[in-house]
Design an enzyme around this catalytic site. Structure first.
Site: not given
Length: 320
Positions: A90, A184-185, A270, A299
């Site tokens: 992100y 992540s994203q 996370d 994360h």
């Protein structure tokens, strides 16, 4: 950093039944059919790195919008090559041509896709989001809240599907040995692509975002999932419509359609992508799957330690 979600035992025992739109498959078939072929353009660039051959890539993404990327090949390697198609976290853009050399150093082709409308965090981007419509709170989860056809992540997932097409189009790439990955994203995009693109060799989602978005929106302590709560704090009557829209791009909803072997990473502390949301995608994933759990990480997940796990897994997967 304390646990902020379920325990590992509880996450391993999850059996999530997520609401799925009745027209989900038809929607994605129509959406992908409506976007033109990738038709990539590869332009050689001089990075000052003689052991890596790098191309500036432009291909047609959602609606034909131009999407940028880098394709890196190990110079002098025997072809065709296994390929890693990577999607970014992100806020990140594709960065500079000489960065991110892990996969090419390991002997693979590496296509790194730029992220439309992003590129303000850590690495610059070069792809605008020409399709943005309607109001939203800052961020991307509510951009296009009026319906799936308008939603930002429909555009971005379509871009990611076309990125695989672009990689497969290069003569140095073996189209049958393409693996998708991201953090992540990027991990959520890798899962969505694994569900929508046939014939992938594998998927490596790390601490994936875009999974069980409904749950993430009520338990995540930090953005981006908090964007949903912020939007609904202002638009009090729109919860049903927004959450229905988001189910079309939820990687955990799409995951049962995936068939390629996968290697997940999940971090139990996370607070951005809570582990129960990642485990929802893992448990629902339709293909062969393995997971590495990092019990004392946030994360950042497994970081370089997990990269070493991925290198071994990928070498075994793509051995020819």
């Amino acid at each position: 950093m304390p646990l902020t979600d379920l325990s590992l035992a509880e996450c391993l025992a999850l059996s999530p039944a997520l609401p799925e739109p009745a027209d989900l498959d038809a929607f994605w078939a129509k959406t992908l059919a409506a976007s033109p072929p990738a038709e990539p353009d590869f332009r050689l660039v001089d990075t000052g790195l003689p052991q890596v051959t790098t191309y500036d890539v432009t291909f047609a993404g959602h609606g034909g919008d131009p999407v940028r990327g880098w394709l890196r090949l190990p110079a002098g390697a025997r072809q065709p090559l296994g390929c890693v198609v990577e999607f970014l976290g992100y806020g990140r853009g594709r960065g500079l041509a000489h960065e991110q050399l892990l996969w090419s150093a390991a002997g693979y082709a590496h296509l790194l896709m730029d992220t439309r409308g992003q590129g303000w965090s850590a690495a610059p981007g070069d792809t605008p989001d020409a399709g943005a419509v309607g109001g939203s709170v800052p961020g991307f989860l509510t951009r296009g809240a009026g319906g799936p056809a308008e939603h930002y992540y429909v555009r971005l997932i379509t871009d990611a599907v076309r990125a695989v097409d672009a990689a497969r189009a290069h003569p140095a790439v073996d189209p049958g040995r393409v693996v998708v990955t991201g953090i992540s994203q990027g991990g959520g995009l890798a899962l969505a692509v694994a569900a929508l693109v046939p014939g992938l060799a594998g998927a490596m989602p790390d601490v994936p975002f875009l999974c069980d978005i409904r749950r993430g929106s009520v338990i995540a302590a930090r953005p981006p999932y908090t964007e949903v709560a912020e939007y609904l704090r202002l638009h009090r009557d729109d919860a049903g419509a927004l959450l229905d829209t988001l189910s079309y791009v939820d990687a955990a909803v799409l995951a049962p359609r995936a068939t390629a072997p996968s290697l997940f990473s999940i971090a139990m502390m996370d607070d951005i992508c809570p582990p129960s949301t990642c485990f929802a995608a893992y448990h629902r994933y339709g293909g062969p799957k393995d997971v590495r759990v990092y019990e004392y990480n946030g994360h950042e997940g497994g970081g370089a330690h997990h990269q070493r796990v991925q290198l071994d897994w990928l070498r075994s997967l793509l051995a020819s």
